[in-house]
Design a protein around this motif. Structure first.
Motif, PDB file in Angstrom:
ATOM      1  N   PRO A  58       0.801  -1.230   0.000  1.00 39.52           N
ATOM      2  CA  PRO A  58       0.000   0.000   0.000  1.00 39.52           C
ATOM      3  C   PRO A  58       0.831   1.275   0.000  1.00 39.52           C
ATOM      4  O   PRO A  58       1.903   1.347   0.589  1.00 39.52           O
ATOM      5  N   ASN A 115      -2.767   5.268  -3.458  1.00 34.74           N
ATOM      6  CA  ASN A 115      -2.252   4.303  -4.438  1.00 34.74           C
ATOM      7  C   ASN A 115      -1.273   4.978  -5.411  1.00 34.74           C
ATOM      8  O   ASN A 115      -1.166   4.608  -6.577  1.00 34.74           O
ATOM      9  N   GLN A 156       2.115   5.161  -5.632  1.00 35.93           N
ATOM     10  CA  GLN A 156       3.243   4.373  -6.140  1.00 35.93           C
ATOM     11  C   GLN A 156       4.365   5.255  -6.720  1.00 35.93           C
ATOM     12  O   GLN A 156       4.737   5.119  -7.882  1.00 35.93           O
TER      13      GLN A 156
END
Length: 202
Positions: A50, A54, A56
């Motif tokens: 996580p 989200n 990333q």
């Protein structure tokens, strides 16, 4: 860890040891290559960890060639150069400060999320924090592949960023040597704090 505590975990003992108890930071490596397929398998596992929104933000630049390594080594602290030169793969781990541009794709149920992060300083702080989370997942993923990881903060991050990310969009956070451990790869295990000094309840 006691027998009872180890048995409370869903992972079997071999996996527990592979990922944590027996895993060590490697300081020497064999010349066995780390393949693109191995890297892809590692990423396919750890990409599910996580991150806020989200987002990333972690970006990974792989350095394999002698030419790429020669560009890196002048910016690495003296004590880290030999192991970086000998590792079959060194990853430059960076946070993408403009990660928010992908939020309409990655956080589609809140299409306005991209507009929450127009302030670059706020966005950079979030990128660094979440990329650091992803680096933790990545180290565990490298271990899951049966490889050793050698994370290093002893380098000139600004100079490495200028060398490999001159557009200023990426902030370099860490270097990670990856490969099979070589001779005398480990130092003695350093102490870990016990649970009762780390965890408490109210």
């Amino acid at each position: 860890m006691s027998v009872v505590a180890a048995d409370l975990l869903a992972l079997d003992r071999a996996a527990q040891d592979l990922l944590f108890r027996a895993a060590r930071t490697a300081n020497t490596f064999t010349n066995e290559p780390v393949t693109d397929a191995q890297v892809a398998a590692i990423h396919d596992l750890v990409r599910y960890g996580p991150t806020a929104l989200n987002g990333q933000p972690l970006r990974v630049l792989l350095l394999r060639s002698a030419q790429a390594r020669a560009r890196l080594l002048p910016h690495v602290a003296g004590g880290n150069r030999a192991k970086t030169q000998s590792a079959p793969l060194t990853a430059v781990l960076a946070a993408d400060i403009d990660f928010h541009e992908r939020l309409p794709e990655l956080f589609p149920h809140r299409p306005q999320a991209k507009d929450w992060l127009t302030d670059r300083n706020q966005r950079a702080a979030q990128a660094r924090f979440n990329a650091a989370l992803q680096i933790g997942y990545l180290i565990v993923g490298v271990r899951a592949a049966g490889l050793a990881a050698g994370p290093m903060a002893g380098f000139d991050a600004a100079a490495v960023g200028q060398e490999f990310f001159p557009d200023g969009r990426h902030e370099v956070l860490l270097l990670l040597n990856i490969g099979r451990p070589g001779p005398d790869a480990w130092r003695d295990r350093l102490p870990r704090l016990p649970t009762d000094q780390v965890v408490w309840a109210l």
